[in-house]
Design a protein around this motif. Structure first.
Motif, PDB file in Angstrom:
ATOM      1  N   MET A 290     -15.141   7.169 -11.282  1.00 12.41           N
ATOM      2  CA  MET A 290     -13.977   6.546 -11.470  1.00 12.41           C
ATOM      3  C   MET A 290     -12.955   7.224 -11.120  1.00 12.41           C
ATOM      4  SD  MET A 290     -12.321   7.797 -14.306  1.00 12.41           S
ATOM      5  CE  MET A 290     -11.186   6.601 -14.879  1.00 12.41           C
ATOM      6  N   ARG A 291     -11.531   6.751 -10.771  1.00 17.00           N
ATOM      7  CA  ARG A 291     -10.580   7.264 -10.070  1.00 17.00           C
ATOM      8  C   ARG A 291      -9.703   8.340 -11.060  1.00 17.00           C
ATOM      9  NH1 ARG A 291      -6.638   3.714  -7.959  1.00 17.00           N
ATOM     10  NH2 ARG A 291      -6.435   2.676  -9.606  1.00 17.00           N
TER      11      ARG A 291
ATOM     12  N   VAL B 155     -18.651   1.282  -9.040  1.00 17.75           N
ATOM     13  CA  VAL B 155     -18.201  -0.066  -8.505  1.00 17.75           C
ATOM     14  C   VAL B 155     -16.957  -0.320  -8.355  1.00 17.75           C
ATOM     15  CG1 VAL B 155     -18.886  -2.677  -8.697  1.00 17.75           C
ATOM     16  CG2 VAL B 155     -20.479  -1.017  -9.303  1.00 17.75           C
ATOM     17  N   ASN B 156     -16.244   0.015  -7.065  1.00 18.10           N
ATOM     18  CA  ASN B 156     -14.818   0.059  -6.969  1.00 18.10           C
ATOM     19  C   ASN B 156     -14.334  -1.390  -6.888  1.00 18.10           C
ATOM     20  OD1 ASN B 156     -14.258   2.955  -6.865  1.00 18.10           O
ATOM     21  ND2 ASN B 156     -15.671   2.803  -5.085  1.00 18.10           N
ATOM     22  N   ARG B 157     -12.925  -1.695  -7.038  1.00 20.91           N
ATOM     23  CA  ARG B 157     -12.107  -2.812  -6.721  1.00 20.91           C
ATOM     24  C   ARG B 157     -12.203  -2.679  -5.225  1.00 20.91           C
ATOM     25  NH1 ARG B 157      -9.696  -5.286 -11.227  1.00 20.91           N
ATOM     26  NH2 ARG B 157      -9.464  -7.117  -9.457  1.00 20.91           N
ATOM     27  N   LEU B 158     -11.780  -3.801  -4.794  1.00 19.67           N
ATOM     28  CA  LEU B 158     -11.535  -4.003  -3.421  1.00 19.67           C
ATOM     29  C   LEU B 158     -10.115  -3.445  -2.818  1.00 19.67           C
ATOM     30  CD1 LEU B 158     -12.158  -5.311  -0.605  1.00 19.67           C
ATOM     31  CD2 LEU B 158     -10.977  -7.421  -1.349  1.00 19.67           C
ATOM     32  N   ALA B 159      -9.195  -3.332  -3.679  1.00 17.42           N
ATOM     33  CA  ALA B 159      -7.925  -2.833  -3.489  1.00 17.42           C
ATOM     34  C   ALA B 159      -7.586  -1.874  -4.573  1.00 17.42           C
ATOM     35  CB  ALA B 159      -7.044  -3.897  -3.178  1.00 17.42           C
ATOM     36  N   PRO B 160      -8.095  -0.835  -4.705  1.00 20.13           N
ATOM     37  CA  PRO B 160      -7.823   0.180  -5.704  1.00 20.13           C
ATOM     38  C   PRO B 160      -6.397   0.558  -5.918  1.00 20.13           C
ATOM     39  CG  PRO B 160      -9.219   1.340  -4.266  1.00 20.13           C
ATOM     40  CD  PRO B 160      -9.121  -0.145  -3.734  1.00 20.13           C
ATOM     41  N   ALA B 161      -5.515   0.419  -4.783  1.00 19.78           N
ATOM     42  CA  ALA B 161      -4.234   1.101  -4.939  1.00 19.78           C
ATOM     43  C   ALA B 161      -3.336   0.300  -4.047  1.00 19.78           C
ATOM     44  CB  ALA B 161      -4.299   2.429  -4.697  1.00 19.78           C
ATOM     45  N   PHE B 162      -2.341  -0.138  -4.455  1.00 20.37           N
ATOM     46  CA  PHE B 162      -1.167  -0.560  -3.743  1.00 20.37           C
ATOM     47  C   PHE B 162      -1.658  -2.009  -2.841  1.00 20.37           C
ATOM     48  CE2 PHE B 162       0.027   3.858  -3.475  1.00 20.37           C
ATOM     49  CZ  PHE B 162       0.637   3.859  -4.750  1.00 20.37           C
TER      50      PHE B 162
ATOM     51  N   ALA C 276     -26.594   5.374 -13.284  1.00 22.79           N
ATOM     52  CA  ALA C 276     -25.617   4.409 -14.343  1.00 22.79           C
ATOM     53  C   ALA C 276     -24.249   4.093 -13.484  1.00 22.79           C
ATOM     54  CB  ALA C 276     -24.966   5.270 -15.386  1.00 22.79           C
ATOM     55  N   LEU C 277     -24.286   2.702 -13.646  1.00 24.14           N
ATOM     56  CA  LEU C 277     -22.969   2.073 -12.997  1.00 24.14           C
ATOM     57  C   LEU C 277     -21.911   1.860 -13.880  1.00 24.14           C
ATOM     58  CD1 LEU C 277     -25.351   1.647 -10.814  1.00 24.14           C
ATOM     59  CD2 LEU C 277     -24.027  -0.603 -10.126  1.00 24.14           C
ATOM     60  N   MET C 278     -20.648   2.127 -13.127  1.00 20.87           N
ATOM     61  CA  MET C 278     -19.382   1.930 -13.994  1.00 20.87           C
ATOM     62  C   MET C 278     -18.494   1.137 -13.021  1.00 20.87           C
ATOM     63  SD  MET C 278     -18.021   5.817 -14.267  1.00 20.87           S
ATOM     64  CE  MET C 278     -16.973   5.457 -15.507  1.00 20.87           C
ATOM     65  N   VAL C 279     -17.898   0.260 -13.661  1.00 20.84           N
ATOM     66  CA  VAL C 279     -17.148  -0.745 -12.812  1.00 20.84           C
ATOM     67  C   VAL C 279     -15.645  -0.405 -13.179  1.00 20.84           C
ATOM     68  CG1 VAL C 279     -17.271  -2.896 -14.164  1.00 20.84           C
ATOM     69  CG2 VAL C 279     -16.543  -2.859 -11.760  1.00 20.84           C
ATOM     70  N   GLU C 280     -14.644  -0.263 -12.470  1.00 21.78           N
ATOM     71  CA  GLU C 280     -13.284  -0.064 -12.684  1.00 21.78           C
ATOM     72  C   GLU C 280     -12.710  -1.447 -12.722  1.00 21.78           C
ATOM     73  OE1 GLU C 280     -10.591   2.798 -12.157  1.00 21.78           O
ATOM     74  OE2 GLU C 280     -11.749   4.109 -10.511  1.00 21.78           O
ATOM     75  N   PHE C 281     -12.456  -2.006 -14.005  1.00 23.47           N
ATOM     76  CA  PHE C 281     -11.642  -3.521 -14.332  1.00 23.47           C
ATOM     77  C   PHE C 281      -9.923  -3.057 -14.186  1.00 23.47           C
ATOM     78  CE2 PHE C 281      -9.640  -6.512 -16.992  1.00 23.47           C
ATOM     79  CZ  PHE C 281      -9.794  -7.495 -16.299  1.00 23.47           C
ATOM     80  N   GLY C 282      -9.536  -2.017 -14.670  1.00 20.37           N
ATOM     81  CA  GLY C 282      -8.249  -1.930 -14.872  1.00 20.37           C
ATOM     82  C   GLY C 282      -7.764  -2.342 -16.381  1.00 20.37           C
ATOM     83  N   GLY C 283      -6.856  -3.371 -16.372  1.00 18.42           N
ATOM     84  CA  GLY C 283      -6.664  -4.222 -17.539  1.00 18.42           C
ATOM     85  C   GLY C 283      -5.690  -3.243 -18.419  1.00 18.42           C
ATOM     86  N   SER C 284      -4.891  -2.609 -17.751  1.00 19.47           N
ATOM     87  CA  SER C 284      -3.907  -1.796 -18.745  1.00 19.47           C
ATOM     88  C   SER C 284      -3.146  -2.672 -19.660  1.00 19.47           C
ATOM     89  CB  SER C 284      -3.478  -0.645 -18.193  1.00 19.47           C
ATOM     90  OG  SER C 284      -2.249  -1.231 -17.168  1.00 19.47           O
ATOM     91  N   VAL C 285      -2.423  -2.534 -20.623  1.00 22.11           N
ATOM     92  CA  VAL C 285      -1.386  -3.312 -21.202  1.00 22.11           C
ATOM     93  C   VAL C 285      -0.228  -2.518 -21.322  1.00 22.11           C
ATOM     94  CG1 VAL C 285      -2.898  -4.973 -22.392  1.00 22.11           C
ATOM     95  CG2 VAL C 285      -2.684  -2.819 -23.382  1.00 22.11           C
TER      96      VAL C 285
ATOM     97  N   VAL D 142     -24.207  -3.704 -14.273  1.00 25.19           N
ATOM     98  CA  VAL D 142     -23.264  -2.711 -14.712  1.00 25.19           C
ATOM     99  C   VAL D 142     -23.389  -2.062 -16.254  1.00 25.19           C
ATOM    100  CG1 VAL D 142     -20.731  -2.438 -15.364  1.00 25.19           C
ATOM    101  CG2 VAL D 142     -21.413  -3.350 -13.142  1.00 25.19           C
ATOM    102  N   ASP D 143     -23.167  -0.733 -16.387  1.00 24.29           N
ATOM    103  CA  ASP D 143     -23.528  -0.308 -17.793  1.00 24.29           C
ATOM    104  C   ASP D 143     -22.187   0.134 -18.471  1.00 24.29           C
ATOM    105  OD1 ASP D 143     -26.382   0.244 -17.310  1.00 24.29           O
ATOM    106  OD2 ASP D 143     -25.791   1.592 -15.811  1.00 24.29           O
ATOM    107  N   ILE D 144     -20.962   0.374 -17.767  1.00 31.36           N
ATOM    108  CA  ILE D 144     -19.840   0.865 -18.328  1.00 31.36           C
ATOM    109  C   ILE D 144     -18.711   0.177 -17.507  1.00 31.36           C
ATOM    110  CG2 ILE D 144     -18.231   2.718 -18.911  1.00 31.36           C
ATOM    111  CD1 ILE D 144     -21.216   4.062 -17.806  1.00 31.36           C
ATOM    112  N   VAL D 145     -17.623  -0.375 -18.246  1.00 33.19           N
ATOM    113  CA  VAL D 145     -16.434  -1.112 -17.788  1.00 33.19           C
ATOM    114  C   VAL D 145     -15.113  -0.232 -18.048  1.00 33.19           C
ATOM    115  CG1 VAL D 145     -15.960  -2.641 -19.606  1.00 33.19           C
ATOM    116  CG2 VAL D 145     -15.108  -3.128 -17.430  1.00 33.19           C
ATOM    117  N   VAL D 146     -14.516   0.163 -17.144  1.00 37.90           N
ATOM    118  CA  VAL D 146     -13.349   1.122 -17.307  1.00 37.90           C
ATOM    119  C   VAL D 146     -12.017   0.499 -17.431  1.00 37.90           C
ATOM    120  CG1 VAL D 146     -11.952   3.094 -16.217  1.00 37.90           C
ATOM    121  CG2 VAL D 146     -14.585   2.954 -15.724  1.00 37.90           C
ATOM    122  N   PHE D 147     -11.379   0.566 -18.445  1.00 38.44           N
ATOM    123  CA  PHE D 147      -9.959   0.081 -18.755  1.00 38.44           C
ATOM    124  C   PHE D 147      -8.865   1.070 -18.594  1.00 38.44           C
ATOM    125  CE2 PHE D 147     -12.536  -3.148 -20.851  1.00 38.44           C
ATOM    126  CZ  PHE D 147     -11.847  -4.233 -20.778  1.00 38.44           C
TER     127      PHE D 147
END
Length: 405
Positions: A26-27, A77-84, A186-195, A245-250
């Motif tokens: 992850m990033r 597993v990256n987001r299509l547009a991880p930054a900006f 193992a696969l981890m996907v970055e969702f984001g989802g910060s509050v 996917v095994d892990i989701v990153v918030f």
């Protein structure tokens, strides 16, 4: 034991054959593109086709040959547009910030403005800027979409809430399928989802602190809108990724500073914990994914509440921040949360220490965090450009050799 089995065992607080290793899953577990280029050259790999995939943190995409070289266990597993908002599905020849050749996203076209390089959106707003000679793009104090919103209706009207487009869904599926079919990572996907941190980015840092202190009605409304949007997007993620996917990153939801949390435990419980509970609870109700939270700094005082809210994994385990001593964390929270990070201090030891000091730091932290499982090795945060390839090699080699149970 294969890579995925090793990670899942550690996530379930059991001891695998060795400690799992994460390089760029992850990033916040990656390597700055300059250091990554130097590492690839040091290892004898092609170093002129480094992909700059995170233009914010200037991270290089970790290639399969490097991941295999160090026997790492996790793939992203990256987001299509991880930054900006810059897509990373198409590439062109470009340069890193030091002028060396690399592949950069096709849509990465910073504008030169005096002594600064600026990244702008389609409306011409400056999303981030970088001074000439510096190594990063800074998004603080530039453009905050809801900085001037004074009412709930303005929040509703002025911000275009994000959705997972069909193009991004295809991007996510293709990555996950390829990794699942061709590897045992193992696969981890970055969702984001910060509050918390998303409030800072939308309102501006100063205004967000003022809101939390004196305008909680607006804060609650904004947080409810965020969570509503996130739940819709989580449903899409779950529908398209399922059991691949095994892990989701918030994250990032940086709640800490060097000397303590940014907000009090009471404020966290009042404003942010209910939202974390709702998001993380939705994941747990609908998947077997582990919930991973990236939160920098000293979060010791918040950890009991984060655990109560449902977090499974904490990163980056900021071990040289106040109250974040490894022995203390493992003793008090080792049965309740997985420490994904804390393998080596990236503020002092990794950039300034010798190769032997790096090895000793890795061995010491493994001795503390490894017993009973619940530990995935990676340094505290991204490896910075002033770290030599010899020290990077020593970091991961020591973890692999010393981390056997």
């Amino acid at each position: 034991m294969n890579h995925r089995e090793r990670v899942l065992k550690a996530l379930n607080h059991e001891e695998p054959d060795r400690i799992p290793i994460d390089i760029g899953g992850m990033r916040s577990t990656g390597i700055h593109s300059i250091a990554y280029r130097d590492l690839r050259q040091h290892l004898g790999f092609d170093h002129e086709s480094v992909k700059l995939y995170d233009v914010f943190q200037q991270l290089g995409f970790i290639d399969e040959n490097v991941r295999s070289y160090f026997d790492a266990d996790v793939a992203p597993v990256n987001r299509l547009a991880p930054a900006f908002g810059i897509d990373i599905n198409r590439w062109k020849e470009g340069q890193l910030v030091d002028g060396s050749p690399a592949l950069v996203p096709e849509g990465f076209d910073p504008v030169k403005d005096g002594s600064e390089y600026k990244i702008k959106d389609e409306a011409g707003n400056t999303l981030a800027s970088r001074s000439e000679g510096s190594l990063y793009y800074d998004q603080a104090g530039v453009y905050h979409p809801l900085a001037d919103a004074d009412s709930k209706s303005e929040i509703d009207e002025e911000y275009e809430w994000q959705e997972v487009t069909s193009e991004e869904q295809e991007f996510l599926i293709n990555q996950a399928k390829e990794i699942r079919q061709e590897t045992d990572y193992a696969l981890m996907v970055e969702f984001g989802g910060s509050v918390y941190e998303q409030g800072q980015l939308l309102r501006g840092y100063k205004q967000w602190y003022l809101d939390i202190a004196g305008n909680k009605g607006l804060v609650n409304h904004l947080l409810d809108k965020l969570v509503e949007n996130y739940l819709e997007n989580l449903k899409t993620f779950i529908d398209v990724l399922g059991d691949m996917v095994d892990i989701v990153v918030f994250g990032g939801d940086d709640l800490g500073m060097q000397d303590g949390p940014q907000i009090s435990p009471d404020t966290y419980r009042e404003l942010f914990m209910p939202r974390h509970e709702k998001l993380w609870g939705y994941v747990k109700e609908n998947t077997d994914w582990k919930v991973f939270l990236h939160s920098c700094g000293s979060i010791y005082k918040l950890l009991p509440h984060l655990i109560e809210a449902g977090v499974d994994v904490i990163n980056p385990v900021h071990i040289n921040a106040s109250g974040m001593e490894p022995n203390k964390l493992k003793r008090e929270f080792g049965d309740d949360v997985v420490f994904w990070g804390g393998g080596c201090d990236t503020q002092r030891v990794l950039p300034n220490g010798t190769v032997e000091e790096v090895k000793e730091e890795v061995r010491r932290n493994i001795e503390t965090f490894a017993p009973g499982g619940g530990f995935v090795f990676t340094p505290v945060h991204n490896i910075q450009p002033d770290v030599s390839p010899e020290k990077i090699e020593a970091l991961y080699e020591t973890a692999r050799e010393y981390g056997k149970y």
